[in-house]
Write an enzyme that holds these catalytic residues in place. Structure first.
Site, PDB file in Angstrom:
ATOM      1  N   HIS A  54     -40.948 -22.524  19.055  1.00 40.03           N
ATOM      2  CA  HIS A  54     -41.115 -22.188  20.453  1.00 40.03           C
ATOM      3  C   HIS A  54     -41.637 -20.536  21.177  1.00 40.03           C
ATOM      4  CE1 HIS A  54     -36.864 -24.842  20.635  1.00 40.03           C
ATOM      5  NE2 HIS A  54     -38.525 -25.385  20.456  1.00 40.03           N
ATOM      6  N   GLU A  56     -40.832 -18.745  22.853  1.00 44.32           N
ATOM      7  CA  GLU A  56     -40.821 -16.896  22.760  1.00 44.32           C
ATOM      8  C   GLU A  56     -40.647 -16.494  21.134  1.00 44.32           C
ATOM      9  OE1 GLU A  56     -38.816 -19.521  24.196  1.00 44.32           O
ATOM     10  OE2 GLU A  56     -37.361 -18.853  24.728  1.00 44.32           O
ATOM     11  N   ALA A 162     -54.476 -49.472  43.813  1.00 45.36           N
ATOM     12  CA  ALA A 162     -55.795 -49.101  44.645  1.00 45.36           C
ATOM     13  C   ALA A 162     -55.979 -50.209  45.955  1.00 45.36           C
ATOM     14  CB  ALA A 162     -57.298 -48.456  44.035  1.00 45.36           C
ATOM     15  N   THR A 255     -44.432 -56.084  42.405  1.00 45.77           N
ATOM     16  CA  THR A 255     -43.413 -55.069  40.910  1.00 45.77           C
ATOM     17  C   THR A 255     -43.277 -53.945  41.712  1.00 45.77           C
ATOM     18  OG1 THR A 255     -44.181 -55.829  39.109  1.00 45.77           O
ATOM     19  CG2 THR A 255     -43.888 -54.473  38.869  1.00 45.77           C
TER      20      THR A 255
HETATM   21 ZN   LIG Z   1     -35.685 -21.623  21.400  1.00 48.49          ZN
END
Ligand SMILES: [Zn+2]
Length: 310
Positions: A54, A56, A162, A255
């Site tokens: 991560h 940190e 578009a 849609t």
């Molecule tokens: Zn973490």
């Protein structure tokens, strides 16, 4: 510089660092972290790739041994709340406590069910001063897909079409090239950046779109064809179950409108080309509660991106 300005300055650096994880951090959020002591950055890190350290962890690892003693008077800035649970890596909150960092500044709370405030509480219980919500909006936007997925339990939905200058999606109900060579490439880049793509049944039958990423590098998004508006929920549920955090809806008109009618959208991207066709399928009407977040112009084609007005 006031403390508040200083905190914002370093949080901005966290956001810059986090962005480096744009392609590879998925399905994890993008996160950046900075360690500051005596008015100087002594460590930086970001979440590079899902399954690896991560932000940190990488930030602490970047601190030079000579600066190790400064940790006890440092501030850790991190764009997303540190984790508190055992995933593929041990909790970052524990690491921060072990390193003796006395002050932590957090951009925004992690909405992921296993964290959601627990990382902050863990730090506070260990006597760490925690400031939450510095550049909160920017930090949340950085992970709009991750946050929508974890709070609304559905993918982040991007509606996209578009249209001609006179507001048609086609030329007398026949397909027409509105994008330029360059904007077509951008559309393929967008596909590479999102997890899934959906078109309506009529579009598939009429245009046979390949919906792949052939003019950009990256993974092809998972393809969905909507056979009737009634199957939207099933598709969104399938995306959620499979961990697909973002869905591009590329049309056609019916849609797109069925998503707008149910207010199921997070971003709308409209490209207006230079040609006029005079007749055909009308482009959908934009909902009322919009705010422009980006306007781009390439070779005469204009791309406007909207988000919901909060
Ligand atoms: Zn973490």
């Amino acid at each position: 510089m006031t403390q508040e300005e200083t905190d914002k300055k370093y949080m901005r650096r966290c956001i810059q660092l986090a962005m480096n994880g744009w392609q590879n951090a998925k399905p994890n959020p993008m996160v950046g972290a900075v360690l500051v002591a005596d008015g100087r950055i002594i460590g930086e890190g970001y979440h590079v790739r899902c399954g690896e350290g991560h932000a940190e962890v990488n930030c602490f690892a970047s601190v030079r041994p000579a600066d190790g003693a400064l940790l006890r008077k440092s501030t850790l800035y991190v764009s997303l709340e540190p984790c508190s649970h055992y995933g593929r890596t041990p909790p970052c909150a524990d690491l921060i406590i072990k390193k003796g960092v006395p002050r932590v500044v957090v951009g925004c709370i992690d909405p992921f069910a296993k964290v959601r405030g627990r990382g902050i509480r863990k730090l506070q219980e260990a006597g760490v001063e925690v400031v939450v919500g510095v550049l909160e909006d920017e930090c949340r936007k950085l992970n709009g897909r991750f946050i929508t997925f974890n709070t609304a339990c559905r993918p982040y939905i991007l509606l996209k079409w578009a249209q001609t200058v006179d507001g048609f999606l086609d030329d007398h109900f026949r397909p027409v090239h509105i994008s330029t060579v360059f904007t077509k490439m951008l559309a393929h880049k967008l596909r590479a950046e999102n997890d899934a793509i959906l078109v309506g049944r009529i579009t598939v039958e009429r245009d046979c779109p390949r919906l792949d990423v052939r003019e950009w590098s990256g993974r092809n998004p998972r393809r969905f064809v909507l056979s009737s508006a009634a199957s939207i929920d099933r598709i969104l549920e399938e995306c959620y179950q499979e961990g697909l955090q973002s869905l591009i809806v590329e049309g056609g008109r019916k849609t797109l409108e069925s998503f707008m009618e149910r207010d199921l959208w997070d971003e709308i991207r409209v490209e207006t080309g230079m040609l006029t066709t005079g007749a055909g399928t009308r482009a959908p009407l934009l909902p009322g509660n919009l705010r422009v977040i980006r306007m781009e112009n390439y070779d005469g084609n204009e791309i406007i991106t909207y988000e919901r007005k909060s």
